[in-house]
Design a protein around this motif. Structure first.
Motif, PDB file in Angstrom:
ATOM      1  N   MET A  17      -5.157   0.793   3.039  1.00  0.00           N
ATOM      2  CA  MET A  17      -6.481   0.224   2.830  1.00  0.00           C
ATOM      3  C   MET A  17      -6.863  -0.694   3.998  1.00  0.00           C
ATOM      4  SD  MET A  17      -7.094   1.813   0.095  1.00  0.00           S
ATOM      5  CE  MET A  17      -8.594   1.088  -0.546  1.00  0.00           C
ATOM      6  N   THR A  18      -8.069  -1.251   3.927  1.00  0.00           N
ATOM      7  CA  THR A  18      -8.621  -2.025   5.038  1.00  0.00           C
ATOM      8  C   THR A  18      -7.731  -3.192   5.446  1.00  0.00           C
ATOM      9  OG1 THR A  18     -10.874  -1.431   4.354  1.00  0.00           O
ATOM     10  CG2 THR A  18     -10.634  -3.311   5.852  1.00  0.00           C
ATOM     11  N   ASP A  19      -7.273  -3.990   4.463  1.00  0.00           N
ATOM     12  CA  ASP A  19      -6.422  -5.144   4.784  1.00  0.00           C
ATOM     13  C   ASP A  19      -5.143  -4.703   5.477  1.00  0.00           C
ATOM     14  OD1 ASP A  19      -7.868  -7.425   3.871  1.00  0.00           O
ATOM     15  OD2 ASP A  19      -7.453  -6.843   1.814  1.00  0.00           O
ATOM     16  N   CYS A  20      -4.568  -3.616   4.996  1.00  0.00           N
ATOM     17  CA  CYS A  20      -3.332  -3.103   5.577  1.00  0.00           C
ATOM     18  C   CYS A  20      -3.563  -2.616   7.009  1.00  0.00           C
ATOM     19  CB  CYS A  20      -2.789  -1.972   4.714  1.00  0.00           C
ATOM     20  SG  CYS A  20      -1.265  -1.243   5.316  1.00  0.00           S
ATOM     21  N   ARG A  21      -4.629  -1.846   7.221  1.00  0.00           N
ATOM     22  CA  ARG A  21      -4.916  -1.328   8.567  1.00  0.00           C
ATOM     23  C   ARG A  21      -5.212  -2.463   9.538  1.00  0.00           C
ATOM     24  NH1 ARG A  21      -8.243   2.199   5.620  1.00  0.00           N
ATOM     25  NH2 ARG A  21     -10.111   1.285   6.579  1.00  0.00           N
ATOM     26  N   THR A  22      -5.914  -3.473   9.065  1.00  0.00           N
ATOM     27  CA  THR A  22      -6.259  -4.611   9.931  1.00  0.00           C
ATOM     28  C   THR A  22      -5.018  -5.381  10.355  1.00  0.00           C
ATOM     29  OG1 THR A  22      -8.433  -4.839   8.879  1.00  0.00           O
ATOM     30  CG2 THR A  22      -7.588  -6.737  10.097  1.00  0.00           C
ATOM     31  N   ASN A  26      -5.940   6.387   7.832  1.00  0.00           N
ATOM     32  CA  ASN A  26      -6.240   6.016   6.450  1.00  0.00           C
ATOM     33  C   ASN A  26      -5.128   6.471   5.513  1.00  0.00           C
ATOM     34  OD1 ASN A  26      -8.728   4.906   7.142  1.00  0.00           O
ATOM     35  ND2 ASN A  26      -9.789   6.857   6.901  1.00  0.00           N
ATOM     36  N   ASP A  70       0.814  -1.221   0.000  1.00  0.00           N
ATOM     37  CA  ASP A  70       0.000   0.000   0.000  1.00  0.00           C
ATOM     38  C   ASP A  70       0.847   1.271   0.000  1.00  0.00           C
ATOM     39  OD1 ASP A  70      -2.456  -1.141  -0.203  1.00  0.00           O
ATOM     40  OD2 ASP A  70      -3.140  -0.668   1.814  1.00  0.00           O
TER      41      ASP A  70
END
Length: 210
Positions: free
Chosen positions: A99-104, A81, A57
């Motif tokens: 993105m979502t996968d990275c933040r998770t 974000n 990302d």
């Protein structure tokens, strides 16, 4: 001790790149990304999953990835974000999305890792106050691509930096946007980095049958 170019032994010494694949490293494809994620999840490697997702990302160079600090990515108790870092190579700021996968995956890793905002996200195994070395990062990338059946000679840390940038260009054709995301000062650098001239020329050539 070095050899002189006039020494007989100099001509017998093999080139440094003998048997080595040189040139730009290939970007990963979408299926490769998910295959590596599956491999890391299967082996419960929280740090490596966070490192991989962040590298994809952020589109940062390895030297910037390993030095990232917790305070660069978090705001309060959540992962931002978007974030901005100063590039080591150019000294220029570059902004990137997470993105979502990275933040998770980052949140799972940081909850496990602990630490303060001044600590490195990916600490060294030798010096806990230090950061993961670029050499170790390169070894990890080799391990990941080998694990899913890719030739590690064709991929490297720059593959992760190029992956999302290449996908963005192929989807939009917006070279200026890719230049900004990579933090390049000149658009010619972006063209050369992505190998656009070569790829586009080959696509055109493949459409012509004689």
């Amino acid at each position: 001790m070095g050899l002189s170019e006039y020494d007989p032994a100099f001509k017998e010494r093999p080139p440094w790149n003998a048997g080595v694949v040189v040139g730009p490293k290939r970007p990963l494809k979408a299926r490769d990304i998910w295959a590596i994620r599956f491999f890391l999840d299967e082996h419960r490697r929280l740090r490596d999953r966070a490192l991989f997702d962040f590298a994809i990302d952020s589109k940062l160079r390895g030297c910037d990835i390993v030095k990232i600090k917790i305070g660069d990515l978090v705001s309060g108790a959540i992962i931002r974000n978007r974030a901005t870092v100063i590039q080591q190579k150019t000294g220029r700021p570059v902004q990137f999305e997470m993105m979502t996968d990275c933040r998770t995956s980052l949140m799972k890793w940081l909850e496990r890792r602990g630490g303060s905002i001044n600590d490195h996200v990916f600490p060294s195994r030798v010096d806990y106050l230090g950061h993961l070395s670029t050499r170790q990062y390169a070894r990890l990338v080799d391990e990941w691509v080998t694990a899913i059946g890719l030739d590690s000679r064709e991929y490297g840390t720059h593959s992760l930096r190029r992956t999302k940038a290449s996908m963005i260009y192929k989807a939009t054709g917006n070279l200026r946007a890719v230049q900004i995301l990579l933090g390049h000062s000149k658009i010619e650098n972006t063209v050369r980095y992505l190998g656009i001239d070569i790829d586009d020329a080959l696509v055109l050539a493949e459409r012509i049958e004689i």
